[in-house]
Design an enzyme around this catalytic site. Structure first.
Site, PDB file in Angstrom:
ATOM      1  N   ARG A 136     -38.673  31.645  53.743  1.00  0.00           N
ATOM      2  CA  ARG A 136     -38.891  30.224  54.070  1.00  0.00           C
ATOM      3  C   ARG A 136     -39.262  30.131  55.545  1.00  0.00           C
ATOM      4  O   ARG A 136     -38.472  30.511  56.415  1.00  0.00           O
ATOM      5  CB  ARG A 136     -37.644  29.392  53.797  1.00  0.00           C
ATOM      6  CG  ARG A 136     -37.836  27.952  54.252  1.00  0.00           C
ATOM      7  CD  ARG A 136     -36.589  27.105  54.121  1.00  0.00           C
ATOM      8  NE  ARG A 136     -36.824  25.813  54.715  1.00  0.00           N
ATOM      9  CZ  ARG A 136     -35.999  25.192  55.551  1.00  0.00           C
ATOM     10  NH1 ARG A 136     -34.843  25.723  55.869  1.00  0.00           N
ATOM     11  NH2 ARG A 136     -36.325  24.024  56.059  1.00  0.00           N
TER      12      ARG A 136
ATOM     13  N   HIS B 173     -40.631  20.850  60.174  1.00  0.00           N
ATOM     14  CA  HIS B 173     -39.282  21.188  60.643  1.00  0.00           C
ATOM     15  C   HIS B 173     -39.177  20.745  62.109  1.00  0.00           C
ATOM     16  O   HIS B 173     -39.029  21.545  63.025  1.00  0.00           O
ATOM     17  CB  HIS B 173     -39.027  22.688  60.474  1.00  0.00           C
ATOM     18  CG  HIS B 173     -37.576  23.076  60.506  1.00  0.00           C
ATOM     19  ND1 HIS B 173     -36.971  23.805  59.509  1.00  0.00           N
ATOM     20  CD2 HIS B 173     -36.592  22.842  61.425  1.00  0.00           C
ATOM     21  CE1 HIS B 173     -35.692  24.019  59.804  1.00  0.00           C
ATOM     22  NE2 HIS B 173     -35.438  23.435  60.970  1.00  0.00           N
TER      23      HIS B 173
ATOM     24  N   GLU C 109     -34.307  18.136  56.490  1.00  0.00           N
ATOM     25  CA  GLU C 109     -33.062  17.475  56.883  1.00  0.00           C
ATOM     26  C   GLU C 109     -33.233  16.103  57.543  1.00  0.00           C
ATOM     27  O   GLU C 109     -33.011  15.951  58.745  1.00  0.00           O
ATOM     28  CB  GLU C 109     -32.274  18.377  57.857  1.00  0.00           C
ATOM     29  CG  GLU C 109     -31.851  19.694  57.256  1.00  0.00           C
ATOM     30  CD  GLU C 109     -30.940  20.486  58.191  1.00  0.00           C
ATOM     31  OE1 GLU C 109     -30.748  20.086  59.343  1.00  0.00           O
ATOM     32  OE2 GLU C 109     -30.419  21.513  57.747  1.00  0.00           O
TER      33      GLU C 109
ATOM     34  N   ASN D 268     -29.628  22.601  52.482  1.00  0.00           N
ATOM     35  CA  ASN D 268     -29.097  23.327  53.645  1.00  0.00           C
ATOM     36  C   ASN D 268     -27.627  22.954  53.804  1.00  0.00           C
ATOM     37  O   ASN D 268     -27.293  21.767  53.884  1.00  0.00           O
ATOM     38  CB  ASN D 268     -29.824  22.920  54.933  1.00  0.00           C
ATOM     39  CG  ASN D 268     -31.291  23.292  54.918  1.00  0.00           C
ATOM     40  OD1 ASN D 268     -31.761  23.989  54.021  1.00  0.00           O
ATOM     41  ND2 ASN D 268     -32.023  22.827  55.920  1.00  0.00           N
TER      42      ASN D 268
ATOM     43  N   TYR E 220     -23.697  24.328  55.596  1.00  0.00           N
ATOM     44  CA  TYR E 220     -23.076  25.304  56.479  1.00  0.00           C
ATOM     45  C   TYR E 220     -21.557  25.302  56.433  1.00  0.00           C
ATOM     46  O   TYR E 220     -20.931  26.324  56.592  1.00  0.00           O
ATOM     47  CB  TYR E 220     -23.513  25.042  57.930  1.00  0.00           C
ATOM     48  CG  TYR E 220     -24.941  25.453  58.224  1.00  0.00           C
ATOM     49  CD1 TYR E 220     -25.221  26.699  58.747  1.00  0.00           C
ATOM     50  CD2 TYR E 220     -26.003  24.598  57.972  1.00  0.00           C
ATOM     51  CE1 TYR E 220     -26.521  27.095  59.028  1.00  0.00           C
ATOM     52  CE2 TYR E 220     -27.310  24.983  58.241  1.00  0.00           C
ATOM     53  CZ  TYR E 220     -27.554  26.236  58.770  1.00  0.00           C
ATOM     54  OH  TYR E 220     -28.846  26.627  59.030  1.00  0.00           O
TER      55      TYR E 220
ATOM     56  N   GLU F 243     -30.904  26.936  53.567  1.00  0.00           N
ATOM     57  CA  GLU F 243     -30.267  27.374  54.818  1.00  0.00           C
ATOM     58  C   GLU F 243     -28.779  27.525  54.567  1.00  0.00           C
ATOM     59  O   GLU F 243     -28.153  26.653  53.950  1.00  0.00           O
ATOM     60  CB  GLU F 243     -30.444  26.374  55.963  1.00  0.00           C
ATOM     61  CG  GLU F 243     -31.803  26.390  56.593  1.00  0.00           C
ATOM     62  CD  GLU F 243     -31.908  25.442  57.790  1.00  0.00           C
ATOM     63  OE1 GLU F 243     -30.896  25.260  58.506  1.00  0.00           O
ATOM     64  OE2 GLU F 243     -32.995  24.878  57.974  1.00  0.00           O
TER      65      GLU F 243
HETATM   66  C1  BGC Z   1     -31.591  23.301  61.069  1.00  0.00           C
HETATM   67  C2  BGC Z   1     -31.966  24.571  61.798  1.00  0.00           C
HETATM   68  C3  BGC Z   1     -30.853  24.935  62.757  1.00  0.00           C
HETATM   69  C4  BGC Z   1     -29.594  25.183  61.952  1.00  0.00           C
HETATM   70  C5  BGC Z   1     -28.398  25.624  62.786  1.00  0.00           C
HETATM   71  C6  BGC Z   1     -30.169  23.290  60.576  1.00  0.00           C
HETATM   72  O1  BGC Z   1     -29.693  21.982  60.576  1.00  0.00           O
HETATM   73  O2  BGC Z   1     -32.498  23.071  60.017  1.00  0.00           O
HETATM   74  O3  BGC Z   1     -33.177  24.371  62.464  1.00  0.00           O
HETATM   75  O4  BGC Z   1     -31.167  26.040  63.551  1.00  0.00           O
HETATM   76  O5  BGC Z   1     -29.224  23.986  61.322  1.00  0.00           O
HETATM   77  O6  BGC Z   1     -28.035  24.626  63.696  1.00  0.00           O
END
Ligand code: BGC
Length: 530
Positions: A104, A149, A194, A336, A338, A407
C-alpha cells in the site's frame, strides 16, 4: 493504579448487549488462509522526498515545513525523507525479502497535478508512478494505491482545501486521471486516508497541515466533503472504468476500540459515542443500510449548536439526494487501527473543551491502561483484544463488510532490536486470527510501516518501520529490524511462532544481501582505497 485495574476488570465484564464490548483470550497459533494478503504501507510525503523535482507542485506539507519549521518536533521535514522517489527499487526488494504479496503506497496529488486541478498534468509524475507500478507488478506484488494521504496541492488549500465544496470536483477529476493512467494495473484504489485524523488535525486543532483551527465548523465541513469526494471518485469508476478495469474502490477509515471506564450509564454511552464520533460518522453514511450520519451525532451536535444560540446545526445535514449519492460508495473497508481507549463522561469534563468543537459536542474523554505496553507515541499502547473487538463490532454493525487492515503498527526509538514491535505484531495478528475464526471477512493485512518515515508533526522522533532507515546517510540505507524477520516468518509459515527469536544483526539465511547494500559497501571500499 489499583483503582484503575479494578475499573478495567469491571469494564471487561460488561455484556455485549449493553455496550458491544467483548473480550476474548488471544488464540493459540492457528494459521492464516493461503490467499490471505500480507503487505506493508507507506505514504508519499512520508517517504518519497524529491519534493521539488520533475515538475512536482507544492503540497500543504511542503508549505508548512517552509513557513513554520518549528511546528515539527525535530525541525525536520519530508524534503528527502527515505528518498523513495529514487530508492523505490530497494523498497520493492524489501517487500520481496519479507515475502509480502501486497504493497500500500500513496500517490502524490501535486506530483500528478502540480496546480491541483486537472487542466495541467505533469507527465514526469505519471512516468514515475508508471515505472514504480510496473516494478511492483514485475515482482508479483499487488498494488493498493491511496489517492490521497494528506499531501493536498497548496494551490487548492489557498482556495479552502477540504472546506470548499469544489474539492468534490477537483478530487473526482484527479481520480479520473489516476484511473486513466494506472487503472490497467492498479485494481485496488483507496480514495482518501483517514477523514477523522485529517480533519481533526488539519482543520480542527491545527496540528497538521494546513494548520486550520476550526474544531466546531471546519472539522465537520472537511468530513462532509471527504464523504462526497469519495462518492464522486467511486461513481466515476462505476460509470467509466469498472467494466473495463474490473477493480475495486474503497475509503480508508480509522478508529481505536473503546471501553467504558465503568458500568455507569454515562460511561457506557460515552464509549458508544466515541465509536459514533470517530468511526460511524464516516462509516454509517457509506456502509449502513440507511446511509447518513449516525443519529446520535446529529442529535448531539444539534443540541450543542442550539445551546450556543445557533439557528442551524454546525453539522450541516445532507440532502436525501446526497445521502443516496454517498451510500454504498466503497467496495470494501480499508481500516487503520492502532490502539484502544477507555472512555468516560462526567461533570469533571465541564469547561475542558474548546467551545464550539467536535470534542465538546461528543463530551467525553479517554485514557489508556498503564499496563498496556507503551510505544514512543503517547496515543499508542499495545492492546490486541481491542483489535478483535473492533473487527467483530464492524462485522456485526455493518453486515460483515470485506475489510483490509491497511495500517497497524507500533512506534519505537531507532535500533534493530524492536521487541515492543515484535510483541505488538504477534499479538495483533493473533487477535486477527481470532476475528477470522469469528467469521470477520478480513482479506489482508498491511503493517505500518515498511520503513521509518516522516511522522508528520513528530518528524523522525517516532519510528514505525519494519526496516530502519538511516536518516543521516545520504543513501538512506534500509536495514531489517527484528520485527521484519518475525513478520517474514509469519508470512511464510502462516502461523505465529512466539518462540522464534531471530537476531537482526545476523541476517544470514534470513535475507539475501541486497544489491543496494553491496553497492553501498562497494562505494565505501572504493572510498577507503582512494
Ligand atoms: C497515518 C499515518 C501515520 C500513522 C502513525 C496514521 O494515522 O495514516 O500516516 O504515520 O498513523 O501515526
Amino acid at each position: 493504579m489499583a483503582r484503575f485495574s479494578c475499573i478495567f476488570a469491571l469494564c471487561c465484564l460488561l455484556t455485549a448487549s449493553a455496550s458491544n464490548i467483548r473480550i476474548k483470550s488471544l488464540s493459540a497459533a492457528r494459521s492464516f488462509p493461503a490467499n490471505f494478503g500480507f503487505g506493508a504501507s507507506t505514504a508519499s510525503y512520508q517517504i518519497e522526498g524529491a519534493w521539488d523535482v520533475d515538475g512536482k507542485g507544492i503540497s500543504i506539507w511542503d508549505y508548512l515545513v517552509r513557513t513554520d519549521p518549528n511546528h515539527i518536533a525535530d525541525n525536520s521535514n519530508g524534503d528527502i525523507a527515505a528518498n523513495s522517489y529514487y530508492n523505490y527499487k530497494r523498497d520493492i526488494e524489501m517487500l520481496k525479502e519479507l515475502g509480502a504479496t501486497h504493497y500500500r503506497f500513496s500517490i502524490s496529488w501535486p506530483r500528478i497535478l502540480p496546480l491541483g486541478r486537472s487542466n495541467y498534468v505533469n507527465q514526469r509524475g505519471i512516468d514515475h508512478y508508471n515505472a514504480f507500478i510496473d516494478e511492483l507488478i514485475a515482482n508479483d506484488i499487488v498494488p493498493f494505491a491511496t489517492m490521497y494521504h494528506w499531501d493536498l496541492p497548496q494551490t487548492l488549500s489557498e482556495l479552502g482545501g477540504w472546506t470548499n465544496e469544489e474539492i468534490v470536483d477537483w478530487f473526482g477529476d484527479y481520480a479520473r486521471i489516476l484511473y486513466q493512467n494506472f487503472g490497467d494495473r492498479v485494481k485496488h484504489w483507496l480514495t482518501i486516508n483517514e477523514p477523522y485524523i485529517h480533519c481533526n488535525f488539519g482543520y480542527g486543532y491545527g496540528r497538521h497541515a494546513p494548520l486550520i483551527q476550526s474544531p466546531g465548523e471546519g472539522y465537520y465541513e472537511c468530513g462532509r466533503h471527504i464523504l462526497l469526494a469519495n462518492a464522486r471518485a467511486y461513481r466515476i469508476y462505476n460509470e467509466d472504468f469498472r467494466n473495463t478495469q474490473n477493480g475495486q474502490v474503497g475509503i480508508v477509515l480509522s478508529s481505536d476500540w473503546a471501553y467504558p471506564a465503568s458500568d455507569s450509564a454515562d460511561d457506557i454511552q460515552a464509549a458508544e459515542d466515541y465509536l459514533a464520533f470517530h468511526l460511524r460518522l464516516y462509516m454509517d453514511p457509506i456502509f449502513s443500510a440507511q446511509g447518513n450520519y449516525p443519529q446520535t451525532v446529529i442529535d448531539r451536535v444539534q443540541a450543542a449548536s442550539t445551546a450556543q444560540g445557533l439557528t442551524a446545526s454546525r453539522l450541516r445535514p445532507f440532502t436525501q439526494e446526497q445521502i443516496e449519492y454517498i451510500r454504498g460508495t466503497s467496495d470494501f473497508l480499508a481500516l487503520n487501527t492502532y490502539s484502544s481507549k477507555i472512555v468516560y463522561r462526567n461533570s469533571s469534563l465541564t469547561g475542558t473543551f474548546v467551545v464550539p468543537s467536535h470534542n465538546d459536542d461528543a463530551f467525553l474523554d479517554t485514557y489508556m491502561d498503564d499496563s498496556w505496553p507503551a510505544s514512543e507515541s503517547p496515543w499508542l499502547r499495545e492492546h490486541a483484544p481491542g483489535f478483535y473487538n473492533l473487527l467483530v463490532y464492524i462485522k456485526d454493525t455493518y453486515n460483515n463488510p470485506t475489510v483490509y487492515i491497511t495500517e497497524n503498527g507500533f512506534s519505537s526509538t531507532p535500533g534493530l532490536h524492536d521487541d515492543g514491535r515484535v510483541n505488538y505484531y504477534r499479538n495483533y495478528l493473533s487477535a486477527l486470527l481470532d476475528a477470522l475464526a469469528e467469521g470477520c471477512d478480513v482479506r489482508g493485512y498491511f503493517a505500518w510501516s515498511l520503513m521509518d518515515n516522516f511522522e508528520w508533526a513528530m518528524g523522525y522522533t517516532q519510528r514505525f518501520g519494519l526496516y530502519q532507515v538511516d536518516m543521516e546517510d545520504p543513501q538512506r540505507t534500509r536495514t531489517p529490524r527484528k520485527s521484519a524477520l518475525v513478520y517474514k516468518e509469519i508470512i511464510s509459515s502462516r502461523v505465529i511462532d512466539y518462540d522464534y527469536n531471530p537476531d537482526p544483526y545476523d541476517t544470514d539465511g534470513a535475507f539475501t544481501v541486497s544489491a543496494s547494500i553491496i553497492m553501498t559497501l562497494g562505494v565505501a571500499v572504493i572510498n577507503m582505497v582512494l
